[in-house]
Scaffold this active site. Structure first.
Site, PDB file in Angstrom:
ATOM      1  N   LYS A  13      33.206  78.942  74.850  1.00 28.48           N
ATOM      2  CA  LYS A  13      33.338  79.983  73.821  1.00 28.48           C
ATOM      3  C   LYS A  13      32.098  80.032  72.932  1.00 28.48           C
ATOM      4  CE  LYS A  13      37.242  78.267  72.145  1.00 28.48           C
ATOM      5  NZ  LYS A  13      37.469  77.098  73.021  1.00 28.48           N
ATOM      6  N   ARG A  90      44.734  81.054  67.665  1.00 31.31           N
ATOM      7  CA  ARG A  90      45.137  79.973  68.558  1.00 31.31           C
ATOM      8  C   ARG A  90      46.637  79.894  68.729  1.00 31.31           C
ATOM      9  NH1 ARG A  90      40.194  76.772  68.108  1.00 31.31           N
ATOM     10  NH2 ARG A  90      40.403  75.060  69.589  1.00 31.31           N
ATOM     11  N   ARG A 129      29.208  66.394  76.545  1.00 25.96           N
ATOM     12  CA  ARG A 129      28.757  66.771  75.202  1.00 25.96           C
ATOM     13  C   ARG A 129      29.004  65.637  74.214  1.00 25.96           C
ATOM     14  NH1 ARG A 129      31.654  71.710  72.562  1.00 25.96           N
ATOM     15  NH2 ARG A 129      33.322  70.176  72.664  1.00 25.96           N
ATOM     16  N   ARG A 135      31.079  64.734  67.566  1.00 25.34           N
ATOM     17  CA  ARG A 135      32.380  65.329  67.241  1.00 25.34           C
ATOM     18  C   ARG A 135      33.483  64.299  67.430  1.00 25.34           C
ATOM     19  NH1 ARG A 135      33.155  71.512  69.368  1.00 25.34           N
ATOM     20  NH2 ARG A 135      35.321  70.763  69.378  1.00 25.34           N
ATOM     21  N   ARG A 146      43.917  67.692  73.084  1.00 24.64           N
ATOM     22  CA  ARG A 146      43.517  69.087  72.813  1.00 24.64           C
ATOM     23  C   ARG A 146      43.955  70.001  73.950  1.00 24.64           C
ATOM     24  NH1 ARG A 146      37.352  68.037  72.174  1.00 24.64           N
ATOM     25  NH2 ARG A 146      37.072  70.276  71.928  1.00 24.64           N
TER      26      ARG A 146
HETATM   27  P1  AP5 Z   1      31.165  75.205  74.373  1.00 26.84           P
HETATM   28  O1  AP5 Z   1      30.412  76.467  74.460  1.00 26.84           O
HETATM   29  O2  AP5 Z   1      30.964  74.322  73.223  1.00 26.84           O
HETATM   30  O3  AP5 Z   1      32.732  75.468  74.604  1.00 26.84           O
HETATM   31  P2  AP5 Z   1      33.852  75.808  73.548  1.00 26.84           P
HETATM   32  O4  AP5 Z   1      34.883  76.599  74.271  1.00 26.84           O
HETATM   33  O5  AP5 Z   1      33.250  76.387  72.314  1.00 26.84           O
HETATM   34  O6  AP5 Z   1      34.402  74.331  73.306  1.00 26.84           O
HETATM   35  P3  AP5 Z   1      34.905  73.643  71.974  1.00 26.84           P
HETATM   36  O7  AP5 Z   1      34.999  72.192  72.269  1.00 26.84           O
HETATM   37  O8  AP5 Z   1      34.126  74.073  70.797  1.00 26.84           O
HETATM   38  O9  AP5 Z   1      36.360  74.265  71.928  1.00 26.84           O
HETATM   39  P4  AP5 Z   1      37.557  73.961  70.997  1.00 26.84           P
HETATM   40  O10 AP5 Z   1      38.356  75.195  71.121  1.00 26.84           O
HETATM   41  O11 AP5 Z   1      38.242  72.682  71.306  1.00 26.84           O
HETATM   42  O12 AP5 Z   1      36.872  73.658  69.606  1.00 26.84           O
HETATM   43  P5  AP5 Z   1      36.880  74.383  68.207  1.00 26.84           P
HETATM   44  O13 AP5 Z   1      35.642  74.005  67.528  1.00 26.84           O
HETATM   45  O14 AP5 Z   1      37.247  75.815  68.306  1.00 26.84           O
HETATM   46  O15 AP5 Z   1      30.860  74.409  75.748  1.00 26.84           O
HETATM   47  C1  AP5 Z   1      31.338  73.085  75.933  1.00 26.84           C
HETATM   48  C2  AP5 Z   1      30.227  72.249  76.595  1.00 26.84           C
HETATM   49  O16 AP5 Z   1      29.999  72.741  77.913  1.00 26.84           O
HETATM   50  C3  AP5 Z   1      28.869  72.343  75.867  1.00 26.84           C
HETATM   51  O17 AP5 Z   1      28.244  71.122  75.941  1.00 26.84           O
HETATM   52  C4  AP5 Z   1      28.119  73.423  76.682  1.00 26.84           C
HETATM   53  O18 AP5 Z   1      26.742  73.233  76.634  1.00 26.84           O
HETATM   54  C5  AP5 Z   1      28.674  73.234  78.080  1.00 26.84           C
HETATM   55  N1  AP5 Z   1      28.783  74.488  78.835  1.00 26.84           N
HETATM   56  C6  AP5 Z   1      29.148  75.715  78.342  1.00 26.84           C
HETATM   57  N2  AP5 Z   1      29.171  76.636  79.340  1.00 26.84           N
HETATM   58  C7  AP5 Z   1      28.838  75.978  80.489  1.00 26.84           C
HETATM   59  C8  AP5 Z   1      28.701  76.390  81.857  1.00 26.84           C
HETATM   60  N3  AP5 Z   1      28.914  77.654  82.253  1.00 26.84           N
HETATM   61  N4  AP5 Z   1      28.354  75.461  82.775  1.00 26.84           N
HETATM   62  C9  AP5 Z   1      28.144  74.154  82.393  1.00 26.84           C
HETATM   63  N5  AP5 Z   1      28.244  73.701  81.101  1.00 26.84           N
HETATM   64  C10 AP5 Z   1      28.589  74.614  80.162  1.00 26.84           C
HETATM   65  O19 AP5 Z   1      38.115  73.660  67.466  1.00 26.84           O
HETATM   66  C11 AP5 Z   1      38.084  72.289  67.159  1.00 26.84           C
HETATM   67  C12 AP5 Z   1      39.328  71.889  66.387  1.00 26.84           C
HETATM   68  O20 AP5 Z   1      39.365  72.595  65.136  1.00 26.84           O
HETATM   69  C13 AP5 Z   1      40.674  72.229  67.047  1.00 26.84           C
HETATM   70  O21 AP5 Z   1      41.069  71.254  67.975  1.00 26.84           O
HETATM   71  C14 AP5 Z   1      41.591  72.311  65.831  1.00 26.84           C
HETATM   72  O22 AP5 Z   1      41.913  71.031  65.380  1.00 26.84           O
HETATM   73  C15 AP5 Z   1      40.697  72.968  64.791  1.00 26.84           C
HETATM   74  N6  AP5 Z   1      40.810  74.440  64.812  1.00 26.84           N
HETATM   75  C16 AP5 Z   1      39.812  75.326  65.084  1.00 26.84           C
HETATM   76  N7  AP5 Z   1      40.253  76.586  65.031  1.00 26.84           N
HETATM   77  C17 AP5 Z   1      41.575  76.514  64.717  1.00 26.84           C
HETATM   78  C18 AP5 Z   1      42.606  77.479  64.564  1.00 26.84           C
HETATM   79  N8  AP5 Z   1      42.361  78.799  64.721  1.00 26.84           N
HETATM   80  N9  AP5 Z   1      43.856  77.049  64.259  1.00 26.84           N
HETATM   81  C19 AP5 Z   1      44.110  75.735  64.100  1.00 26.84           C
HETATM   82  N10 AP5 Z   1      43.198  74.762  64.257  1.00 26.84           N
HETATM   83  C20 AP5 Z   1      41.935  75.141  64.566  1.00 26.84           C
HETATM   84 MG    MG Z   2      33.222  75.857  70.275  1.00 29.93          MG
END
Ligand code: AP5
Ligand code: MG
Length: 194
Positions: A13, A90, A129, A135, A146
């Site tokens: 994402k 979410r 990562r 993180r 997760r």
């Molecule tokens: P990346 O682009 O970072 O993927 P991502 O989907 O953004 O992954 P996240 O870990 O950020 O997702 P998440 O939903 O758990 O975290 P968030 O911060 O939203 O890519 C991942 C890795 O793969 C990177 O190293 C990248 O380089 C690599 N990659 C990407 N594309 C690739 C490809 N095509 N091929 C190979 N490698 C690739 O949320 C974190 C926490 O915050 C949640 O768990 C929750 O506790 C809280 N939170 C956030 N939003 C909410 C909400 N709306 N409601 C409640 N709690 C929330």
């Molecule tokens: Mg992200």
């Protein structure tokens, strides 16, 4: 144009959001990044969020919706520019709150881009990562939690947006550029929407 970039943890994402920003000039709202910024600054919200994030749990809906509503109140120009929502909504409750919020600004979600990635690839990416990200949730136990939370609380949104005719399925197992090519094609009909 307002887009939700949707998918499991590690689905890409954040990576695809960066490409969407340079292509369409949209405003990026990543709730995960916003919360990590609060944690780094030691704010009250950051302290609350930290307890959930480090356990792989979602922050409660009411708090998350309030954070988003405040962001719009403080930056009303965001709604005019168009937004990529990354990591929000979410839950179904968050999706409904988002629809209400956007309606107040005279707009809506035009497209949901769903990055669909195999589970072992998700784990591989997050562990990779985690070697450098710092993180608190990029370790195997928390990654599993997760993913479990994603399947139970977030995955139902796929059907929710499919039912509204907004969901665009994207095969997210490929290279970053191949994925982005498909995203661009899927957004073509929406790109001039307000
Ligand atoms: P990346 O682009 O970072 O993927 P991502 O989907 O953004 O992954 P996240 O870990 O950020 O997702 P998440 O939903 O758990 O975290 P968030 O911060 O939203 O890519 C991942 C890795 O793969 C990177 O190293 C990248 O380089 C690599 N990659 C990407 N594309 C690739 C490809 N095509 N091929 C190979 N490698 C690739 O949320 C974190 C926490 O915050 C949640 O768990 C929750 O506790 C809280 N939170 C956030 N939003 C909410 C909400 N709306 N409601 C409640 N709690 C929330
Ligand atoms: Mg992200």
């Amino acid at each position: 144009m307002n887009i939700v970039i949707f998918g499991a943890p590690g689905s890409g994402k954040g990576t695809q959001s960066e490409k969407l920003i340079s292509e369409y000039g949209l405003h990026h709202i990543s709730t995960g990044e916003l919360l990590r910024d609060h944690i780094a600054r030691g704010t009250h919200l950051g302290k609350v969020a930290d307890t959930y994030i480090s356990q792989g749990l979602l922050i409660p809906d009411e708090l998350m919706v309030e954070v988003l509503a405040d962001l719009f109140k403080e930056n009303p120009e965001v709604a005019e520019k168009g937004v990529i929502f990354d990591g929000f909504p979410r839950t179904i409750a968050q999706a409904e709150a988002l629809a209400d919020l956007l309606q107040r600004y005279g707009t809506e979600i035009h497209a949901v881009v769903g990055l669909e990635v195999d589970e072992d690839e998700l784990v591989r990416r997050m562990l990779e990562r985690g070697k450098a990200s710092g993180r608190s949730d990029d370790n195997l136990d928390t990654i599993r939690k997760r993913l479990d939370v994603y399947h139970k609380q977030t995955a139902p949104l796929r059907d929710y947006y499919l039912g509204k005719g907004r969901y665009h399925k994207i095969d997210g197992n490929r290279t970053v550029d191949d994925i982005f090519g498909d995203i661009r094609t899927s957004l073509e009909p929406h790109k001039d929407k307000k």
